[in-house]
Structure formats: C-alpha cells, structure tokens
Design a protein around this motif. Structure first.
Motif, PDB file in Angstrom:
ATOM      1  N   ARG A  35       0.971  -1.269  -0.018  1.00  0.00           N
ATOM      2  CA  ARG A  35      -0.010  -0.164  -0.029  1.00  0.00           C
ATOM      3  C   ARG A  35       0.954   1.478   0.101  1.00  0.00           C
ATOM      4  NH1 ARG A  35      -5.197  -1.303   0.077  1.00  0.00           N
ATOM      5  NH2 ARG A  35      -6.008  -3.025   1.159  1.00  0.00           N
ATOM      6  N   ILE A  36       0.379   2.258  -1.069  1.00  0.00           N
ATOM      7  CA  ILE A  36       1.158   3.337  -0.852  1.00  0.00           C
ATOM      8  C   ILE A  36       0.042   4.519  -0.998  1.00  0.00           C
ATOM      9  CG2 ILE A  36       3.185   2.522  -1.911  1.00  0.00           C
ATOM     10  CD1 ILE A  36       2.294   3.711  -4.767  1.00  0.00           C
ATOM     11  N   SER A  37       0.489   5.663  -0.563  1.00  0.00           N
ATOM     12  CA  SER A  37      -0.673   6.780  -0.441  1.00  0.00           C
ATOM     13  C   SER A  37      -0.691   7.381  -1.665  1.00  0.00           C
ATOM     14  CB  SER A  37      -0.282   7.839   0.734  1.00  0.00           C
ATOM     15  OG  SER A  37       0.896   8.376  -0.042  1.00  0.00           O
ATOM     16  N   PRO A  38      -1.906   8.265  -2.048  1.00  0.00           N
ATOM     17  CA  PRO A  38      -2.030   8.931  -3.391  1.00  0.00           C
ATOM     18  C   PRO A  38      -0.652  10.041  -3.361  1.00  0.00           C
ATOM     19  CG  PRO A  38      -3.979   8.748  -2.201  1.00  0.00           C
ATOM     20  CD  PRO A  38      -3.142   8.285  -1.308  1.00  0.00           C
ATOM     21  N   GLU A  39      -0.390  10.558  -2.061  1.00  0.00           N
ATOM     22  CA  GLU A  39       0.491  11.516  -2.197  1.00  0.00           C
ATOM     23  C   GLU A  39       1.964  10.674  -2.432  1.00  0.00           C
ATOM     24  OE1 GLU A  39      -2.485  12.756   0.440  1.00  0.00           O
ATOM     25  OE2 GLU A  39      -1.508  10.815   0.186  1.00  0.00           O
ATOM     26  N   GLN A  40       2.169   9.798  -2.252  1.00  0.00           N
ATOM     27  CA  GLN A  40       3.386   8.738  -2.723  1.00  0.00           C
ATOM     28  C   GLN A  40       3.376   8.654  -4.123  1.00  0.00           C
ATOM     29  OE1 GLN A  40       2.964   5.651   0.412  1.00  0.00           O
ATOM     30  NE2 GLN A  40       5.239   6.299   0.812  1.00  0.00           N
ATOM     31  N   LEU A  41       2.187   8.288  -4.712  1.00  0.00           N
ATOM     32  CA  LEU A  41       2.301   8.023  -5.900  1.00  0.00           C
ATOM     33  C   LEU A  41       2.521   9.065  -6.815  1.00  0.00           C
ATOM     34  CD1 LEU A  41       1.698   5.947  -8.129  1.00  0.00           C
ATOM     35  CD2 LEU A  41      -0.763   6.524  -8.003  1.00  0.00           C
ATOM     36  N   ALA A  42       1.851  10.393  -6.538  1.00  0.00           N
ATOM     37  CA  ALA A  42       1.950  11.857  -7.083  1.00  0.00           C
ATOM     38  C   ALA A  42       3.463  11.840  -7.190  1.00  0.00           C
ATOM     39  CB  ALA A  42       0.981  12.634  -6.458  1.00  0.00           C
ATOM     40  N   GLU A  43       4.076  11.826  -5.753  1.00  0.00           N
ATOM     41  CA  GLU A  43       5.408  12.293  -5.682  1.00  0.00           C
ATOM     42  C   GLU A  43       6.461  11.497  -6.682  1.00  0.00           C
ATOM     43  OE1 GLU A  43       8.579  14.495  -4.576  1.00  0.00           O
ATOM     44  OE2 GLU A  43       6.713  15.032  -4.238  1.00  0.00           O
ATOM     45  N   ILE A  44       6.193  10.251  -6.605  1.00  0.00           N
ATOM     46  CA  ILE A  44       7.073   9.504  -7.651  1.00  0.00           C
ATOM     47  C   ILE A  44       6.918   9.801  -9.062  1.00  0.00           C
ATOM     48  CG2 ILE A  44       5.592   7.153  -7.718  1.00  0.00           C
ATOM     49  CD1 ILE A  44       9.397   7.352  -7.521  1.00  0.00           C
ATOM     50  N   PHE A  45       5.418   9.992  -9.334  1.00  0.00           N
ATOM     51  CA  PHE A  45       5.193  10.594 -10.756  1.00  0.00           C
ATOM     52  C   PHE A  45       6.250  11.808 -11.171  1.00  0.00           C
ATOM     53  CE2 PHE A  45       0.942   8.256 -11.287  1.00  0.00           C
ATOM     54  CZ  PHE A  45       1.552   7.019 -11.487  1.00  0.00           C
ATOM     55  N   HIS A  46       5.671  12.667 -10.153  1.00  0.00           N
ATOM     56  CA  HIS A  46       6.577  13.938 -10.352  1.00  0.00           C
ATOM     57  C   HIS A  46       8.022  13.764 -10.285  1.00  0.00           C
ATOM     58  CE1 HIS A  46       7.200  18.334  -9.814  1.00  0.00           C
ATOM     59  NE2 HIS A  46       8.194  17.954  -8.802  1.00  0.00           N
ATOM     60  N   ARG A  47       8.648  12.862  -9.501  1.00  0.00           N
ATOM     61  CA  ARG A  47      10.219  12.891  -9.478  1.00  0.00           C
ATOM     62  C   ARG A  47      10.553  12.094 -10.998  1.00  0.00           C
ATOM     63  NH1 ARG A  47       9.618  11.067  -4.071  1.00  0.00           N
ATOM     64  NH2 ARG A  47      10.701   9.158  -4.805  1.00  0.00           N
ATOM     65  N   SER A  48       9.811  11.314 -11.344  1.00  0.00           N
ATOM     66  CA  SER A  48      10.274  10.569 -12.610  1.00  0.00           C
ATOM     67  C   SER A  48      10.139  11.307 -13.896  1.00  0.00           C
ATOM     68  CB  SER A  48       9.372   9.382 -12.807  1.00  0.00           C
ATOM     69  OG  SER A  48       8.049   9.742 -13.299  1.00  0.00           O
ATOM     70  N   GLY A  49       9.276  12.317 -13.949  1.00  0.00           N
ATOM     71  CA  GLY A  49       9.085  13.219 -15.085  1.00  0.00           C
ATOM     72  C   GLY A  49       7.812  12.899 -15.883  1.00  0.00           C
ATOM     73  N   ILE A  50       7.352  11.411 -15.354  1.00  0.00           N
ATOM     74  CA  ILE A  50       6.185  11.073 -16.359  1.00  0.00           C
ATOM     75  C   ILE A  50       4.956  12.230 -16.127  1.00  0.00           C
ATOM     76  CG2 ILE A  50       4.965   9.723 -14.214  1.00  0.00           C
ATOM     77  CD1 ILE A  50       4.412   7.452 -16.283  1.00  0.00           C
ATOM     78  N   ARG A  51       4.105  12.141 -17.111  1.00  0.00           N
ATOM     79  CA  ARG A  51       3.189  13.200 -17.242  1.00  0.00           C
ATOM     80  C   ARG A  51       1.924  12.298 -16.683  1.00  0.00           C
ATOM     81  NH1 ARG A  51       5.541  14.083 -21.989  1.00  0.00           N
ATOM     82  NH2 ARG A  51       4.228  12.883 -23.200  1.00  0.00           N
ATOM     83  N   ARG A  52       1.411  12.806 -15.458  1.00  0.00           N
ATOM     84  CA  ARG A  52       0.148  12.171 -14.972  1.00  0.00           C
ATOM     85  C   ARG A  52      -0.487  13.458 -14.205  1.00  0.00           C
ATOM     86  NH1 ARG A  52       1.512   8.851 -17.910  1.00  0.00           N
ATOM     87  NH2 ARG A  52       1.582   6.508 -17.757  1.00  0.00           N
ATOM     88  N   PRO A  53      -1.562  13.247 -13.814  1.00  0.00           N
ATOM     89  CA  PRO A  53      -2.344  14.539 -12.824  1.00  0.00           C
ATOM     90  C   PRO A  53      -1.954  14.451 -11.778  1.00  0.00           C
ATOM     91  CG  PRO A  53      -4.111  12.509 -13.353  1.00  0.00           C
ATOM     92  CD  PRO A  53      -2.640  12.217 -14.140  1.00  0.00           C
ATOM     93  N   VAL A  54      -0.757  14.808 -11.104  1.00  0.00           N
ATOM     94  CA  VAL A  54      -0.192  14.773  -9.907  1.00  0.00           C
ATOM     95  C   VAL A  54      -1.008  15.638  -9.063  1.00  0.00           C
ATOM     96  CG1 VAL A  54       1.892  13.802 -10.584  1.00  0.00           C
ATOM     97  CG2 VAL A  54       1.785  16.382 -10.364  1.00  0.00           C
ATOM     98  N   ASP A  55      -1.533  16.881  -9.542  1.00  0.00           N
ATOM     99  CA  ASP A  55      -2.143  17.995  -8.332  1.00  0.00           C
ATOM    100  C   ASP A  55      -3.836  17.167  -8.136  1.00  0.00           C
ATOM    101  OD1 ASP A  55       0.189  19.377  -8.434  1.00  0.00           O
ATOM    102  OD2 ASP A  55      -0.712  20.319 -10.321  1.00  0.00           O
ATOM    103  N   ASP A  56      -4.125  16.231  -8.565  1.00  0.00           N
ATOM    104  CA  ASP A  56      -5.467  15.803  -8.466  1.00  0.00           C
ATOM    105  C   ASP A  56      -5.454  14.453  -7.757  1.00  0.00           C
ATOM    106  OD1 ASP A  56      -8.139  14.760  -8.521  1.00  0.00           O
ATOM    107  OD2 ASP A  56      -8.259  15.087 -10.679  1.00  0.00           O
ATOM    108  N   LEU A  57      -5.108  14.689  -6.097  1.00  0.00           N
ATOM    109  CA  LEU A  57      -4.993  13.558  -5.332  1.00  0.00           C
ATOM    110  C   LEU A  57      -6.313  12.544  -5.326  1.00  0.00           C
ATOM    111  CD1 LEU A  57      -3.169  15.148  -2.435  1.00  0.00           C
ATOM    112  CD2 LEU A  57      -2.230  13.630  -4.181  1.00  0.00           C
ATOM    113  N   ALA A  58      -7.437  12.768  -5.516  1.00  0.00           N
ATOM    114  CA  ALA A  58      -8.356  11.937  -5.586  1.00  0.00           C
ATOM    115  C   ALA A  58      -8.472  11.316  -6.770  1.00  0.00           C
ATOM    116  CB  ALA A  58      -9.937  13.023  -5.712  1.00  0.00           C
ATOM    117  N   ARG A  59      -7.866  11.625  -8.014  1.00  0.00           N
ATOM    118  CA  ARG A  59      -7.481  10.819  -9.015  1.00  0.00           C
ATOM    119  C   ARG A  59      -6.445   9.803  -8.915  1.00  0.00           C
ATOM    120  NH1 ARG A  59      -7.689  13.349 -15.144  1.00  0.00           N
ATOM    121  NH2 ARG A  59      -7.934  11.418 -16.373  1.00  0.00           N
ATOM    122  N   MET A  60      -5.465  10.195  -8.190  1.00  0.00           N
ATOM    123  CA  MET A  60      -4.438   9.279  -7.842  1.00  0.00           C
ATOM    124  C   MET A  60      -5.006   8.091  -6.987  1.00  0.00           C
ATOM    125  SD  MET A  60      -1.317  10.423  -8.885  1.00  0.00           S
ATOM    126  CE  MET A  60      -2.041  10.948 -10.378  1.00  0.00           C
TER     127      MET A  60
END
Length: 171
Positions: free
Chosen positions: A49-74
């Motif tokens: 289990r990881i949090s939506p915040e952790q998922l958004a952060e790894i997406f951000h740090r990887s450079g992949i384009r995902r809706p990282v500001d939308d935690l509900a979507r994460m």
C-alpha cells in the motif's frame, strides 16, 4: 486494491547480475561496480500500500506526465489497479509499475515510473520483470509509451504492435 489475485505483500530483493536476459544489459552505462552494489540495495514489493501522495510524488520525480495535483484521481488510480509493484531504496519509494490484469490472458501496464535520481540503474526493467512474473507466462503485457520513452521499451523486451487502437480520454 480491489479484486486483485495477488493479495499478499511480497518483498523480493533482486540481484542485478543474472536477472536481465541480455548480458550487455547487466551493466548499464559501463559503471558496473557502483551499479551492482546500488542494485543490491533496491527491494521490490508486490501490492504494498502506498498513498496517493506517494504516487503523485514518484510520478513528479520521474518526469512522467500524470495528473499529480489531483489526489482524488491518484487515489482512484491506486484503488482500481489490481497489480502494483514498487521499488524501494531503503524506505524511499523510487519506482512504481501500476497495472490492470486478469492474470490469465493480458495485462495493461498503465504506469512505469522511476525517480530520475535512480534512472539508468535497471530499476524500470526490474519492475517490468516483476510484473511479468506476477502475471505469468500465458499473459501478454502491453502498454502505451510516451513519445520520449519509445526508444526505451525495445531495450527491455517489448515489441511494437501495428494493430492497436485507442479512444482518448476527455480529460
């Protein structure tokens, strides 16, 4: 995770040497000593289990384009995926492979992201290999690649397919 066939969290340390199929890929970029030592410290977990915040952060740090500001979507992305492989350097999340699969015929790899500080060390390839092990030999693995990643996927065993179609999302 809802409805996943792999219910137990598994931690697997991957030895870098001998894991990749092509010998020339065992040592990335010609710096074998530090990469071998570094890869030994990476652990892989299945359906941790990881949090939506952790998922958004790894997406951000990887450079992949995902809706990282939308935690509900994460959160929804995590809740509805049924296979999640994560890479950890100690307690730091450094990579993720998120997939949807029936574990018998096909698997869609919806996200493959590795922290830019840990890229070119074989972690992405190891995440894909862990997905392949989880889904089994009878399942195909498919994905959509970002334009900047098109040269990467053939290096880790993917083949292009001319018979694909897409209906793009509205947002």
């Amino acid at each position: 995770m809802h409805g996943h066939a792999v219910s137990e969290i598994g931690i697997l340390k991957i030895a870098f040497i001998g894991y990749l199929r092509k010998p020339k890929q065992e040592i990335c970029c010609g710096k074998s000593d530090w990469k071998r030592k570094d890869m030994a410290s990476i652990s892989y977990r299945t359906n941790a289990r990881i949090s939506p915040e952790q998922l958004a952060e790894i997406f951000h740090r990887s450079g992949i384009r995902r809706p990282v500001d939308d935690l509900a979507r994460m959160e929804a992305m995590l809740a509805h995926a049924n296979l999640l492989i994560t890479a950890w350097d100690g307690e730091q999340l450094v990579g993720v492979a998120r997939a949807l699969t029936d574990f018998s015929y096909c698997c869609y790899l919806s996200d493959l992201a590795v922290d830019q500080s840990h890229q070119r060390r074989g972690i992405g390839a190891a995440l894909v290999e862990q997905v392949r092990r989880a889904i089994g030999e009878k399942s195909m693995l498919l994905l959509l690649a970002a334009p900047e990643a098109m040269q990467y996927y053939p290096k880790i065993g993917f083949e292009p397919v001319p018979n694909g179609w897409i209906i793009k999302r509205a947002a």
